[in-house]
Design a protein around this motif. Structure first.
Motif, short mmCIF file in Angstrom:
data_model
loop_
_atom_site.label_atom_id
_atom_site.label_comp_id
_atom_site.label_asym_id
_atom_site.label_seq_id
_atom_site.Cartn_x
_atom_site.Cartn_y
_atom_site.Cartn_z
N ALA A 14 45.45 36.92 39.58
CA ALA A 14 45.07 37.08 38.18
C ALA A 14 43.55 37.11 38.03
O ALA A 14 43.01 37.89 37.24
CB ALA A 14 45.67 35.94 37.34
N ALA A 15 42.86 36.28 38.81
CA ALA A 15 41.39 36.25 38.74
C ALA A 15 40.78 37.52 39.30
O ALA A 15 39.68 37.93 38.88
CB ALA A 15 40.87 35.02 39.50
N MET A 16 41.47 38.15 40.26
CA MET A 16 40.94 39.35 40.89
C MET A 16 41.16 40.60 40.04
O MET A 16 40.48 41.62 40.23
CB MET A 16 41.59 39.57 42.26
CG MET A 16 41.22 38.53 43.31
SD MET A 16 39.45 38.53 43.68
CE MET A 16 39.22 40.19 44.28
N THR A 17 42.09 40.56 39.10
CA THR A 17 42.43 41.76 38.32
C THR A 17 41.24 42.35 37.57
O THR A 17 41.03 43.57 37.61
CB THR A 17 43.59 41.45 37.36
OG1 THR A 17 44.74 41.04 38.13
CG2 THR A 17 43.97 42.69 36.55
N PRO A 18 40.40 41.54 36.89
CA PRO A 18 39.22 42.13 36.24
C PRO A 18 38.23 42.74 37.24
O PRO A 18 37.49 43.67 36.90
CB PRO A 18 38.59 40.94 35.51
CG PRO A 18 39.68 39.94 35.38
CD PRO A 18 40.52 40.11 36.59
N VAL A 19 38.22 42.20 38.46
CA VAL A 19 37.33 42.73 39.50
C VAL A 19 37.73 44.16 39.85
O VAL A 19 36.87 45.02 40.10
CB VAL A 19 37.39 41.84 40.76
CG1 VAL A 19 36.53 42.42 41.88
CG2 VAL A 19 36.93 40.43 40.42
N VAL A 20 39.04 44.42 39.86
CA VAL A 20 39.55 45.77 40.14
C VAL A 20 38.95 46.78 39.15
O VAL A 20 38.40 47.82 39.55
CB VAL A 20 41.09 45.78 40.05
CG1 VAL A 20 41.63 47.21 40.09
CG2 VAL A 20 41.69 44.95 41.17
N GLU A 32 38.69 54.35 43.65
CA GLU A 32 39.98 53.75 43.32
C GLU A 32 40.00 52.35 43.92
O GLU A 32 39.62 52.15 45.07
CB GLU A 32 41.11 54.59 43.90
CG GLU A 32 42.50 53.96 43.75
CD GLU A 32 43.52 54.72 44.57
OE1 GLU A 32 44.22 55.57 44.00
OE2 GLU A 32 43.62 54.45 45.80
N VAL A 33 40.44 51.38 43.13
CA VAL A 33 40.54 50.00 43.60
C VAL A 33 41.99 49.54 43.42
O VAL A 33 42.57 49.73 42.35
CB VAL A 33 39.59 49.06 42.84
CG1 VAL A 33 39.62 47.66 43.45
CG2 VAL A 33 38.16 49.61 42.87
N VAL A 34 42.55 48.96 44.48
CA VAL A 34 43.97 48.57 44.47
C VAL A 34 44.08 47.11 44.89
O VAL A 34 43.50 46.69 45.90
CB VAL A 34 44.80 49.44 45.43
CG1 VAL A 34 46.28 49.12 45.30
CG2 VAL A 34 44.56 50.93 45.16
N LEU A 35 44.82 46.33 44.11
CA LEU A 35 45.07 44.93 44.41
C LEU A 35 46.50 44.78 44.89
O LEU A 35 47.44 45.21 44.21
CB LEU A 35 44.82 44.07 43.17
CG LEU A 35 44.96 42.55 43.32
CD1 LEU A 35 43.91 42.02 44.29
CD2 LEU A 35 44.83 41.87 41.96
N HIS A 36 46.67 44.18 46.08
CA HIS A 36 48.00 44.05 46.69
C HIS A 36 48.45 42.60 46.78
O HIS A 36 47.65 41.71 47.10
CB HIS A 36 47.99 44.61 48.12
CG HIS A 36 47.88 46.09 48.21
ND1 HIS A 36 48.98 46.93 48.10
CD2 HIS A 36 46.81 46.90 48.44
CE1 HIS A 36 48.58 48.19 48.25
NE2 HIS A 36 47.28 48.20 48.45
#
Length: 225
Positions: A14-20, A32-36
């Protein structure tokens, strides 16, 4: 799975989502930035911004993610590697693993840059000054939103390196095929053994047997898969 640890991992994602969104906005349309979340390989994409490889939320990990899974908690970041999409696009990527407080790898943040336009400009400038600008051979990576297409592509890539159909392969070549797929993390995906068996036209029991033998050969000193 410890619920506290699961909650911690959810909080990190959840904390990384704004970083994306922030990274993609900084670099613009070529990024393109992808969070896995690797706890669910078949739908590991939990956030995405930009469109270079066509990833969508709920999509599967790529073979790069499978390679990270195969590395387990020893997996490290893979930075600034160049790959080619199956459509021919040239992409420079970095994959940074996410760890919980125990050091266990559970996800990754991936940044993909479309460098096709940059390469075209480089070749044009090289032609103008008479420099050799033939691009180096780069591997092709399957970026798919369903895990089946990724597994199929990896099976086909390994088969293409060998001399013929499954029936024409000797035992060593069959073990090499299964060992190669295992090293790429294919069998970390649920149902992959059955899918590979179907792709090769062999029984599920035979696939499990070859996988077991390939792993045993790899673990034996002096042996190889």
């Amino acid at each position: 799975m410890d619920r506290t640890l699961d909650a911690e991992r959810d909080a990190i994602l959840a904390a990384m989502t704004p970083v994306v969104d922030g990274i993609a906005a900084t670099f613009g349309p070529v990024c393109e930035v992808v969070l896995h979340d690797y706890r669910a390989p078949e739908k590991s994409v939990v956030a995405v911004a930009g469109s270079v490889t066509g990833r969508t939320v709920g999509g599967a990990m790529s073979e790069i993610g499978m390679r990270v899974l195969a590395g387990g908690d020893e997996a490290g970041d893979e930075l600034n590697y160049v790959t080619r999409t199956r459509g021919g696009g040239l992409v420079k990527s970095s994959t940074m693993v996410l760890r919980d407080s125990t050091g266990a790898v559970f996800g990754a943040l991936c940044v993909n840059l479309d460098i096709g336009a940059v390469g075209a400009a480089h070749r044009l400038l090289g032609a103008l000054v008479g420099a050799d600008t033939v691009p180096a051979e780069v591997p092709t990576t399957t970026f798919g939103n369903d895990i089946d297409s990724v597994v199929d592509a990896l099976v086909e890539a390994h088969r293409s390196k060998q001399r013929g159909s499954w029936a024409e392969l000797d035992r060593a070549e069959r073990l090499e095929l299964f060992g190669g797929l295992d090293a790429r993390g294919v069998f970390a995906v649920r149902g992959a053994v059955e899918q590979v068996a179907g792709r090769l036209g062999i029984s599920r029991a035979s696939a499990y047997s070859y996988l077991s033998q390939a792993r045993a050969a790899h673990d034996t000193p002096g042996g190889s898969a």
